[in-house]
Design a protein around this motif. Sequence first.
Motif, mmCIF file in Angstrom:
data_model
loop_
_atom_site.group_PDB
_atom_site.id
_atom_site.type_symbol
_atom_site.label_atom_id
_atom_site.label_comp_id
_atom_site.label_asym_id
_atom_site.label_seq_id
_atom_site.Cartn_x
_atom_site.Cartn_y
_atom_site.Cartn_z
ATOM 1 N N ARG A 30 5.404 6.995 -3.274
ATOM 2 C CA ARG A 30 4.599 6.267 -4.253
ATOM 3 C C ARG A 30 5.438 5.195 -4.959
ATOM 4 N NH1 ARG A 30 -0.447 5.796 -4.078
ATOM 5 N NH2 ARG A 30 -0.597 5.604 -6.309
ATOM 6 N N GLY A 31 6.690 5.497 -5.205
ATOM 7 C CA GLY A 31 7.575 4.535 -5.853
ATOM 8 C C GLY A 31 7.867 3.326 -4.991
ATOM 9 N N LEU A 32 7.834 3.514 -3.680
ATOM 10 C CA LEU A 32 8.074 2.395 -2.765
ATOM 11 C C LEU A 32 6.823 1.550 -2.548
ATOM 12 C CD1 LEU A 32 10.355 4.102 -0.112
ATOM 13 C CD2 LEU A 32 11.020 2.362 -1.768
ATOM 14 N N GLY A 33 5.740 1.924 -3.182
ATOM 15 C CA GLY A 33 4.529 1.124 -3.113
ATOM 16 C C GLY A 33 3.449 1.679 -2.222
ATOM 17 N N ALA A 34 3.733 2.687 -1.436
ATOM 18 C CA ALA A 34 2.751 3.315 -0.554
ATOM 19 C C ALA A 34 2.035 2.281 0.305
ATOM 20 C CB ALA A 34 1.764 4.147 -1.360
ATOM 21 N N ASP A 35 2.789 1.329 0.826
ATOM 22 C CA ASP A 35 2.205 0.282 1.658
ATOM 23 C C ASP A 35 2.723 0.415 3.087
ATOM 24 O OD1 ASP A 35 4.785 -0.457 1.252
ATOM 25 O OD2 ASP A 35 4.368 -2.436 0.433
ATOM 26 N N GLY A 36 2.673 -0.639 3.843
ATOM 27 C CA GLY A 36 3.083 -0.600 5.234
ATOM 28 C C GLY A 36 4.513 -1.017 5.488
ATOM 29 N N SER A 37 5.334 -1.085 4.456
ATOM 30 C CA SER A 37 6.732 -1.469 4.668
ATOM 31 C C SER A 37 7.489 -0.334 5.365
ATOM 32 C CB SER A 37 7.397 -1.805 3.336
ATOM 33 O OG SER A 37 7.495 -0.653 2.530
ATOM 34 N N VAL A 38 8.579 -0.677 5.986
ATOM 35 C CA VAL A 38 9.359 0.308 6.741
ATOM 36 C C VAL A 38 9.892 1.428 5.838
ATOM 37 C CG1 VAL A 38 11.399 0.639 8.182
ATOM 38 C CG2 VAL A 38 9.918 -1.328 8.566
ATOM 39 N N PRO A 39 10.471 1.138 4.659
ATOM 40 C CA PRO A 39 10.925 2.244 3.807
ATOM 41 C C PRO A 39 9.782 3.147 3.345
ATOM 42 C CG PRO A 39 11.957 0.201 3.124
ATOM 43 C CD PRO A 39 10.923 -0.161 4.120
ATOM 44 N N ALA A 40 8.625 2.556 3.050
ATOM 45 C CA ALA A 40 7.488 3.366 2.611
ATOM 46 C C ALA A 40 6.973 4.245 3.751
ATOM 47 C CB ALA A 40 6.374 2.479 2.070
ATOM 48 N N LEU A 41 6.938 3.716 4.964
ATOM 49 C CA LEU A 41 6.496 4.517 6.104
ATOM 50 C C LEU A 41 7.489 5.631 6.429
ATOM 51 C CD1 LEU A 41 5.043 1.780 8.461
ATOM 52 C CD2 LEU A 41 3.800 3.446 7.085
ATOM 53 N N THR A 42 8.776 5.338 6.259
ATOM 54 C CA THR A 42 9.788 6.375 6.464
ATOM 55 C C THR A 42 9.624 7.497 5.441
ATOM 56 O OG1 THR A 42 11.308 4.700 7.285
ATOM 57 C CG2 THR A 42 12.261 6.793 6.625
ATOM 58 N N ALA A 43 9.389 7.129 4.190
ATOM 59 C CA ALA A 43 9.164 8.135 3.153
ATOM 60 C C ALA A 43 7.879 8.913 3.427
ATOM 61 C CB ALA A 43 9.103 7.464 1.782
ATOM 62 N N LEU A 44 6.856 8.251 3.947
ATOM 63 C CA LEU A 44 5.603 8.929 4.283
ATOM 64 C C LEU A 44 5.823 9.943 5.396
ATOM 65 C CD1 LEU A 44 2.546 9.252 3.977
ATOM 66 C CD2 LEU A 44 2.285 7.393 5.626
ATOM 67 N N LEU A 45 6.591 9.579 6.411
ATOM 68 C CA LEU A 45 6.897 10.527 7.483
ATOM 69 C C LEU A 45 7.698 11.714 6.969
ATOM 70 C CD1 LEU A 45 7.707 8.163 10.471
ATOM 71 C CD2 LEU A 45 5.715 9.631 10.182
ATOM 72 N N PHE A 46 8.620 11.463 6.053
ATOM 73 C CA PHE A 46 9.387 12.552 5.442
ATOM 74 C C PHE A 46 8.464 13.454 4.633
ATOM 75 C CE2 PHE A 46 12.610 14.241 2.437
ATOM 76 C CZ PHE A 46 13.414 14.848 3.380
ATOM 77 N N LEU A 47 7.512 12.853 3.923
ATOM 78 C CA LEU A 47 6.526 13.620 3.153
ATOM 79 C C LEU A 47 5.667 14.467 4.085
ATOM 80 C CD1 LEU A 47 4.878 14.330 0.611
ATOM 81 C CD2 LEU A 47 3.634 12.200 0.943
#
Length: 85
Positions: free
Chosen positions: A37-54
């Motif tokens: 959520r802090g990374l913006g929960a968008d389609g950026s690479v860091p946000a997608l990496t965090a989503l996969l970790f979640l």
Amino acid sequence: MACRECERDEFWHKLGRCRGCMLGCALIALLSGLIWRGLGADGSVPALTALLFLLGSGGLLALHLLVWSWRRLTGADRQHDEETR
């Protein structure tokens, strides 16, 4: 890990038995959700990496809770405790 169950080799024997492991999974899932959520929960690479970790940590937590509830409902936990004494 410190408990007897976590020292065993078989993955399926570890699920749903160690409260410390379940709390650790919950903490990791919570932190990865906050990072996502802090990374913006968008389609950026860091946000997608965090989503996969979640998804990975949340899936492991869900599997722990599913096996824990199944053992409580069927009484398999009590049977295991009697066998290991």
